[in-house]
Scaffold this motif. Structure first.
Motif: not given
Length: 533
Positions: A242, A245, A333, A337, A364
């Motif tokens: 992630y 990205k 985020l 996760i 995501m």
């Protein structure tokens, strides 16, 4: 103990955006997934269950076992740690900075809200387990925000230089704060307990992260609170795909920027809480936490000589994930996760910036959690309750701006009527005839009639203000007592919870403080709580 509640919008201390969110206004509906109604958690559980890898549970469990090493872990927390390995277990999370001695009182309200929600969820969905989690913001580097706490109107400040992640800071110099605090609180049973708590947390642990873990564990360990430190190599390894990205594709910047554009087009009254950067990660190493910046294909660590090619930075991320620290955009985020999480509980400002992130989560492919505004409360001690009763003051009136509060009460207790609204209405009736007469004779006189009406109304306003001021002088002792009690309960003309440290209430309530909060704060009620002791 007497408990009152009032809507958040009636307090005057919460933004229009948050009030619209709580009211589920249509214009904000697209910015969240599920509203925090108890029945909506069924869908959230199903969504998270199908997207959270079992391998992540193993990594989380092992990381937490290492983080708790050397700490006395309650049986309740130990049970929750073990349950995190089970696919039927989910979390509710709140996060907070490593404020000295918890910082403002709302630190407790956040965690109590989190604990109480897990209890409500267990009753509603008994076949699942729900674990309350406190996420320590150990990687924050804004030392000035966390290096003090307020006590009886004075700031007890940790004076030292600091850089890098605050969780790494050693606790040198906190003995001076301990001495200053000890000298102010006396030697009552509750004061001795507070001194012992501060001493064991900050003088018997070598860094701020461990000190804060000890403190939160002492306050809430019996409720099974699990404390997570995201500054961990194994946990950050799960973040790598992630982070790539974000850093190399700038996906977070693109999606959050699009959402902000929607906010701005929607209503200018809504304030943007945070703006994304092209790269939403810091580089964390040896007392350093600086932004990663890309220029013409080269990646620089801001204000240093450190630089990487794209390939070098990709290799660095994979080899040393612990050196990459998410900022305010990326941290939510990261949390979702590594945790089997259903709900994030935060203050108004936090919920407002989370509402900017939904499209980033979707891009995501990570479920967006339920967002719940934490409990807010005003705790009125027994002595303060007696003062309010003697002056016949309503707690709800105390939420008014001080000038409005005083004017309202002076009008109520005054032996003369200082309300000229009847006279103004009578004046308006008289001027209706004059307007009609002007129209029948010469319409050009309408402006002159209007000017005269405004002048006379203004004269009444001025006379009303002068009479009110005269009554204030006449009743100055009462005004003084009123402002004193309002300033006690709303220090710095702000909410008690944003200024006062928990130690002030602990001195009065002792070990009953946390149980009292657990009993009175209802997280899904979504109203401001007033507790009169």
């Amino acid at each position: 103990m007497d408990i009152d509640c009032l809507p958040f919008y009636r307090t005057g201390y919460f933004s229009e955006f948050i009030c619209d969110y709580l009211a589920q206004e249509p214009q904000v509906r697209s910015f969240y997934n599920r509203f925090p109604h108890l029945e909506n958690f069924e869908g959230q559980i199903a969504e998270k269950a199908t997207s959270f890898p079992e391998t992540n549970r193993e990594v989380l469990y092992e990381a937490l076992q290492k983080q708790y090493k050397g700490f006395a872990v309650t049986s309740e927390t130990q049970t929750h740690l073990k349950k995190l390995k089970e696919p039927i277990t989910f979390t509710v999370v709140t996060g907070h900075q490593l404020n000295l001695f918890t910082g403002p009182l709302y630190f407790l309200y956040k965690i109590v809200s989190t604990i109480n929600l897990t209890k409500e969820l267990k009753k509603a969905y008994p076949k699942y387990n729900f674990v309350p989690v406190y996420w320590m913001a150990t990687e924050d580097h804004d030392f000035e925000e966390i290096n003090y706490f307020n006590f009886r109107g004075k700031k007890l400040k940790w004076n030292r230089t600091a850089s890098g992640a605050v969780g790494h800071l050693d606790t040198k110099g906190l003995d001076e704060i301990f001495e200053a605090f000890s000298n102010q609180i006396g030697n009552s049973t509750n004061a001795i307990a507070l001194k012992e708590l501060f001493k064991k947390a900050y003088l018997e642990h070598t860094n701020l992260a461990d000190a804060t873990r000890y403190l939160a564990n002492e306050l809430f360990g019996k409720e099974g609170l699990v404390i997570v430190d995201g500054d961990n190599r194994d946990l950050k390894r799960l973040l790598v795909p992630y982070a790539e990205k974000d850093i190399f594709d700038q996906l977070a910047h693109q999606k959050v920027s699009e959402t902000i554009a929607e906010f701005e087009a929607l209503d200018q009254k809504y304030t943007i809480q945070v703006n994304p950067r092209e790269i939403n990660y810091f580089y964390l190493k040896d007392g350093l936490r600086e932004r990663i910046v890309e220029q013409n294909g080269t990646y620089f660590i801001n204000d240093t000589e450190i630089r990487f090619t794209k390939e070098e930075l990709q290799n660095e991320l994979k080899a040393h994930p612990e050196r990459f620290s998410p900022n305010v955009i990326a941290r939510p985020l990261y949390q979702e996760i590594i945790l089997p999480n259903l709900c994030y509980i935060g203050g108004g400002g936090e919920i407002a910036y989370w509402l900017e992130l939904k499209t980033m989560f979707e891009a995501m492919k990570v479920p967006f959690p339920v967002l719940l505004l934490r409990n807010s409360a005003l705790v009125v001690t027994e002595k303060q309750t007696e003062k309010l009763a003697k002056m016949n003051l309503s707690v709800k009136d105390l939420f008014l701006k001080q000038s409005s509060f005083i004017n309202k009460k002076i009008r109520e207790i005054s032996n003369i009527d200082i309300d000229f609204n009847p006279q103004k209405k009578q004046l308006e009736e008289q001027f209706k005839t004059m307007y009609e007469l002007a129209e029948l004779t010469d319409a050009s006189f309408l402006g002159a009639v209007k000017a005269q009406e405004v002048k006379q109304k203004k004269g009444l306003d001025n006379l009303e203000k002068r009479l009110l001021q005269a009554q204030k002088r006449k009743l100055k002792d009462h005004v003084l007592r009123m402002t004193e009690i309002q300033n006690e309960l709303f220090p710095n003309k702000s909410l008690q919870e944003r200024n006062v440290n928990f130690s002030e209430l602990y001195l009065e309530l002792g070990e009953d403080l946390v149980p009292m909060l657990l009993e009175t704060l209802k997280p899904l009620q979504q109203e401001f709580t007033v507790v009169r002791m």
